[in-house]
Design a protein around this motif. Structure first.
Motif, PDB file in Angstrom:
ATOM      1  N   UNK A  14      -4.836  24.723 -84.089  1.00 30.36           N
ATOM      2  CA  UNK A  14      -3.783  24.782 -84.584  1.00 30.36           C
ATOM      3  C   UNK A  14      -4.040  24.487 -86.083  1.00 30.36           C
ATOM      4  N   UNK A  15      -4.718  23.474 -86.569  1.00 28.38           N
ATOM      5  CA  UNK A  15      -4.408  23.312 -88.010  1.00 28.38           C
ATOM      6  C   UNK A  15      -5.129  24.777 -88.585  1.00 28.38           C
ATOM      7  N   UNK A  16      -6.480  25.034 -88.289  1.00 27.99           N
ATOM      8  CA  UNK A  16      -7.198  26.032 -88.921  1.00 27.99           C
ATOM      9  C   UNK A  16      -6.471  27.508 -88.816  1.00 27.99           C
ATOM     10  N   UNK A  17      -5.814  27.837 -87.672  1.00 27.05           N
ATOM     11  CA  UNK A  17      -5.294  29.036 -87.342  1.00 27.05           C
ATOM     12  C   UNK A  17      -3.552  29.180 -88.030  1.00 27.05           C
ATOM     13  N   UNK A  18      -3.085  28.260 -88.018  1.00 32.18           N
ATOM     14  CA  UNK A  18      -1.648  28.054 -88.250  1.00 32.18           C
ATOM     15  C   UNK A  18      -0.752  27.472 -89.191  1.00 32.18           C
ATOM     16  N   UNK A  19      -1.539  26.242 -89.637  1.00 35.31           N
ATOM     17  CA  UNK A  19      -0.980  25.355 -90.671  1.00 35.31           C
ATOM     18  C   UNK A  19      -1.807  25.318 -91.901  1.00 35.31           C
ATOM     19  N   UNK A  20      -3.089  25.348 -92.119  1.00 34.20           N
ATOM     20  CA  UNK A  20      -3.883  25.304 -93.116  1.00 34.20           C
ATOM     21  C   UNK A  20      -3.082  26.193 -94.209  1.00 34.20           C
ATOM     22  N   UNK A  21      -3.066  25.725 -95.482  1.00 36.93           N
ATOM     23  CA  UNK A  21      -2.954  26.634 -96.471  1.00 36.93           C
ATOM     24  C   UNK A  21      -1.105  27.315 -96.374  1.00 36.93           C
ATOM     25  N   UNK A  22      -0.516  26.412 -95.580  1.00 39.44           N
ATOM     26  CA  UNK A  22       1.035  26.504 -95.454  1.00 39.44           C
ATOM     27  C   UNK A  22       1.727  25.181 -95.749  1.00 39.44           C
ATOM     28  N   UNK A  23       2.899  25.179 -96.213  1.00 38.13           N
ATOM     29  CA  UNK A  23       3.878  24.205 -96.607  1.00 38.13           C
ATOM     30  C   UNK A  23       3.912  23.258 -95.188  1.00 38.13           C
ATOM     31  N   UNK A  24       3.744  23.950 -94.268  1.00 38.46           N
ATOM     32  CA  UNK A  24       4.375  23.147 -92.711  1.00 38.46           C
ATOM     33  C   UNK A  24       3.130  22.455 -92.151  1.00 38.46           C
ATOM     34  N   UNK A  25       2.709  21.383 -92.453  1.00 36.75           N
ATOM     35  CA  UNK A  25       1.642  20.657 -92.069  1.00 36.75           C
ATOM     36  C   UNK A  25       2.035  19.522 -91.092  1.00 36.75           C
ATOM     37  N   UNK A  26       3.221  19.172 -91.380  1.00 35.95           N
ATOM     38  CA  UNK A  26       3.705  18.054 -90.358  1.00 35.95           C
ATOM     39  C   UNK A  26       4.652  18.579 -89.152  1.00 35.95           C
ATOM     40  N   UNK A  27       4.083  19.093 -88.163  1.00 37.05           N
ATOM     41  CA  UNK A  27       4.773  19.810 -87.187  1.00 37.05           C
ATOM     42  C   UNK A  27       5.067  18.676 -86.155  1.00 37.05           C
ATOM     43  N   UNK A  28       6.672  18.645 -86.040  1.00 35.31           N
ATOM     44  CA  UNK A  28       7.100  17.692 -84.937  1.00 35.31           C
ATOM     45  C   UNK A  28       6.824  18.603 -83.621  1.00 35.31           C
ATOM     46  N   UNK A  29       5.770  18.212 -82.558  1.00 36.01           N
ATOM     47  CA  UNK A  29       5.409  18.723 -81.735  1.00 36.01           C
ATOM     48  C   UNK A  29       6.608  18.876 -80.506  1.00 36.01           C
ATOM     49  N   UNK A  30       7.242  17.777 -80.260  1.00 37.58           N
ATOM     50  CA  UNK A  30       8.470  17.817 -79.347  1.00 37.58           C
ATOM     51  C   UNK A  30       9.492  18.710 -79.708  1.00 37.58           C
ATOM     52  N   UNK A  31       9.766  18.719 -80.965  1.00 42.80           N
ATOM     53  CA  UNK A  31      10.982  19.689 -81.207  1.00 42.80           C
ATOM     54  C   UNK A  31      10.578  21.242 -81.323  1.00 42.80           C
ATOM     55  N   UNK A  32       9.191  21.448 -81.851  1.00 42.69           N
ATOM     56  CA  UNK A  32       8.805  22.789 -81.744  1.00 42.69           C
ATOM     57  C   UNK A  32       8.746  23.161 -80.401  1.00 42.69           C
ATOM     58  N   UNK A  33       8.333  22.467 -79.364  1.00 47.03           N
ATOM     59  CA  UNK A  33       8.159  23.065 -78.049  1.00 47.03           C
ATOM     60  C   UNK A  33       9.382  23.173 -77.366  1.00 47.03           C
ATOM     61  N   UNK A  34      10.422  22.309 -77.464  1.00 42.81           N
ATOM     62  CA  UNK A  34      11.660  22.240 -76.802  1.00 42.81           C
ATOM     63  C   UNK A  34      12.263  23.564 -77.320  1.00 42.81           C
ATOM     64  N   UNK A  35      12.287  23.851 -78.790  1.00 46.24           N
ATOM     65  CA  UNK A  35      12.772  25.317 -79.190  1.00 46.24           C
ATOM     66  C   UNK A  35      12.110  26.368 -78.721  1.00 46.24           C
ATOM     67  N   UNK A  36      10.817  26.192 -78.602  1.00 47.71           N
ATOM     68  CA  UNK A  36       9.984  27.477 -78.076  1.00 47.71           C
ATOM     69  C   UNK A  36      10.246  27.723 -76.687  1.00 47.71           C
ATOM     70  N   UNK A  37      10.349  26.526 -75.909  1.00 45.74           N
ATOM     71  CA  UNK A  37      10.405  26.773 -74.444  1.00 45.74           C
ATOM     72  C   UNK A  37      11.983  25.954 -74.092  1.00 45.74           C
ATOM     73  N   UNK A  38      12.918  26.579 -74.208  1.00 47.86           N
ATOM     74  CA  UNK A  38      14.282  25.699 -74.021  1.00 47.86           C
ATOM     75  C   UNK A  38      14.626  25.735 -72.679  1.00 47.86           C
ATOM     76  N   UNK A  39      13.895  26.571 -71.608  1.00 50.59           N
ATOM     77  CA  UNK A  39      14.186  26.474 -70.208  1.00 50.59           C
ATOM     78  C   UNK A  39      13.239  25.756 -69.572  1.00 50.59           C
ATOM     79  N   UNK A  40      12.485  25.033 -70.276  1.00 51.78           N
ATOM     80  CA  UNK A  40      11.469  24.338 -69.616  1.00 51.78           C
ATOM     81  C   UNK A  40      11.555  22.703 -69.841  1.00 51.78           C
ATOM     82  N   UNK A  41      11.089  21.968 -68.794  1.00 56.39           N
ATOM     83  CA  UNK A  41      11.073  20.536 -68.880  1.00 56.39           C
ATOM     84  C   UNK A  41       9.960  20.067 -69.261  1.00 56.39           C
TER      85      UNK A  41
END
Length: 76
Positions: A14-41
């Motif tokens: 996650x860090x080396x492929x998606x976050x490194x060298x970006x301003x988005x280092x502090x990813x809120x995992x719960x919020x991110x995945x609830x937005x990505x998968x709104x139909x999942x519990x």
């Protein structure tokens, strides 16, 4: 009825492929995945990592401490 989901994250990929060298280092995992998968519990988010030993050790420690404040995140 929502799909029940368990999310597995490889912290280093996650860090080396998606976050490194970006301003988005502090990813809120719960919020991110609830937005990505709104139909999942989302049952739990398992975050796999290993302790780093270089100068970024304090950053990783702070991020893990922040992740532990989230109810659904488990550090492995």
């Amino acid at each position: 009825m929502k799909n029940r989901s368990i999310i597995y994250i490889d912290g280093f990929n996650l860090y080396y492929c998606a976050v490194k060298n970006t301003p988005w280092k502090w990813l809120d995992m719960e919020r991110y995945f609830s937005l990505l998968l709104p139909d999942d519990d989302i049952q739990i988010i398992k975050y796999f990592t290993a302790k780093i030993l270089d100068s970024h050790k304090a950053n990783q420690k702070a991020y893990i401490k922040a992740l532990l404040t989230l109810n659904k995140v488990q550090i492995i």
